[in-house]
Design a protein around this motif. Structure first.
Motif, PDB file in Angstrom:
ATOM      1  N   LYS A 118       0.749  -1.165   0.186  1.00 64.79           N
ATOM      2  CA  LYS A 118       0.026   0.113   0.050  1.00 64.79           C
ATOM      3  C   LYS A 118       0.815   1.341  -0.057  1.00 64.79           C
ATOM      4  CE  LYS A 118      -1.914  -0.895   3.972  1.00 64.79           C
ATOM      5  NZ  LYS A 118      -1.432  -2.351   4.196  1.00 64.79           N
ATOM      6  N   THR A 119       1.734   1.376   0.921  1.00 62.61           N
ATOM      7  CA  THR A 119       2.700   2.696   0.859  1.00 62.61           C
ATOM      8  C   THR A 119       3.587   2.665  -0.253  1.00 62.61           C
ATOM      9  OG1 THR A 119       2.923   2.348   3.369  1.00 62.61           O
ATOM     10  CG2 THR A 119       4.432   3.525   2.490  1.00 62.61           C
ATOM     11  N   HIS A 120       3.983   1.503  -0.647  1.00 61.64           N
ATOM     12  CA  HIS A 120       4.920   1.453  -2.043  1.00 61.64           C
ATOM     13  C   HIS A 120       4.124   2.056  -3.119  1.00 61.64           C
ATOM     14  CE1 HIS A 120       8.124  -0.716  -4.576  1.00 61.64           C
ATOM     15  NE2 HIS A 120       7.394  -0.066  -5.264  1.00 61.64           N
ATOM     16  N   TYR A 177      -3.577   2.142  12.272  1.00 54.14           N
ATOM     17  CA  TYR A 177      -2.640   1.415  13.194  1.00 54.14           C
ATOM     18  C   TYR A 177      -2.607   2.219  14.393  1.00 54.14           C
ATOM     19  CZ  TYR A 177      -0.913  -1.693   9.465  1.00 54.14           C
ATOM     20  OH  TYR A 177      -0.795  -2.543   8.500  1.00 54.14           O
TER      21      TYR A 177
END
Ligand SMILES: Nc1ncnc2c1ncn2[C@@H]1O[C@H](COP(=O)(O)OP(=O)(O)OP(=O)(O)O)[C@@H](O)[C@H]1O
Ligand SMILES: [Mg+2]
Length: 265
Positions: A118-120, A177
């Motif tokens: 996701k972050t990538h 998170y």
């Protein structure tokens, strides 16, 4: 003959310098040498020359974006292994990287469990936008909320919201998170409201939308926020294994192979 040719080359170099095209200037001699040898056609030579300039310009844009955008790493589409994550539709990700969504101020939400990329992909979209000359900014939800809360305490919330509304792409990473306080959730809502239909926001979460009420501590506000986000939105739902686990497994495997070789030696 060669004198005339050398003179023209000198003029080409001078014009590239005049037009401030250092990437093309650096590449021109090599390209012309290959064109003389017949290794490249005239069209190919022009194409390579312009590509060299565009590559340099994009690198410079990326360098300056990396300094100002707080992107935590360089992650590009080319580095993404689609074979590892078959639930992702490559066509959707490729077309998002063409940046029509930025043009139309649409949002992107990347959902999925830890380590699936996701972050990538959020970063690679921001980098594509930065390379195309747009202003981008990155923060985790916790960081962005903390900076808004700090501004509110200092009496400069309106200014901070304006600054965060300016980038053509804002990445809001890691929704889910860390819990957000009720005040923090109000600030996040204000941010999304300010950017709505003005500029694109790329969000990532390990939690489905139905759980965002719990993350933000308020079901009604979460519903209003999601309503705005989804109004013009591309959703990338990733189901699959963590790439981090794969890396761990590769390490474990190479460790055990070394151990096995040690035993047999
Ligand atoms: N399909 C992939 N191909 C190449 N690298 C990948 C792929 N998926 C993930 N990675 C790499 O694995 C690491 C973890 O990916 P990433 O940080 O994007 O996960 P995430 O979905 O944001 O996880 P989290 O929810 O824990 O934040 C990164 O270094 C990322 O570059
Ligand atoms: Mg992440």
């Amino acid at each position: 003959m060669t004198v005339a040719k050398d003179g023209r080359r000198e003029r080409v170099r001078a014009m590239l310098a005049d037009l401030k095209m250092p990437g093309a200037l650096e590449a021109v001699d090599g390209i012309l040498a290959r064109a003389d040898g017949g290794a490249v056609t005239a069209t190919g030579a022009i194409e390579e020359l312009l590509e060299a300039q565009i590559a340099l310009r994009n690198n410079r844009r990326l360098d300056s974006a990396m300094r100002s955008s707080r992107l935590p790493a360089v992650k590009t589409l080319a580095q993404f292994d689609f074979a590892f994550q078959p639930s992702i539709k490559r066509g959707q990700i490729d077309s998002l990287h063409e940046l029509g969504f930025v043009e139309r101020a649409e949002n992107v939400v990347l959902l999925g469990p830890p380590g699936v990329g996701k972050t990538h992909l959020a970063i690679s979209l921001a980098i594509a936008a930065a390379e195309s000359g747009r202003r981008v900014y990155y923060g985790t939800l916790a960081d962005l909320v903390a900076s808004l809360a700090e501004a509110k305490t200092a009496g400069s919330l309106a200014r901070r919201l304006k600054v965060l509304t300016h980038p053509a792409v804002l990445v809001v990473d890691e929704i889910g998170y860390l819990p957000v306080s009720r005040d923090g959730a109000v600030l996040f809502f204000q941010l999304i409201n300010a950017r709505h239909e003005r500029a694109s926001t790329v969000l990532t979460s390990n939690k489905g939308f139905e759980e965002w009420g719990g993350v933000l501590g308020d079901e009604v506000m979460a519903a209003a926020l999601i309503d705005r986000l989804l109004h013009h939105c591309h959703i990338v739902n990733i189901r699959g294994n963590s790439y981090r686990m794969r890396e761990h497994q590769d390490l474990l495997r190479s460790g055990s192979e070394e151990a096995a070789q040690g035993v047999s030696a």
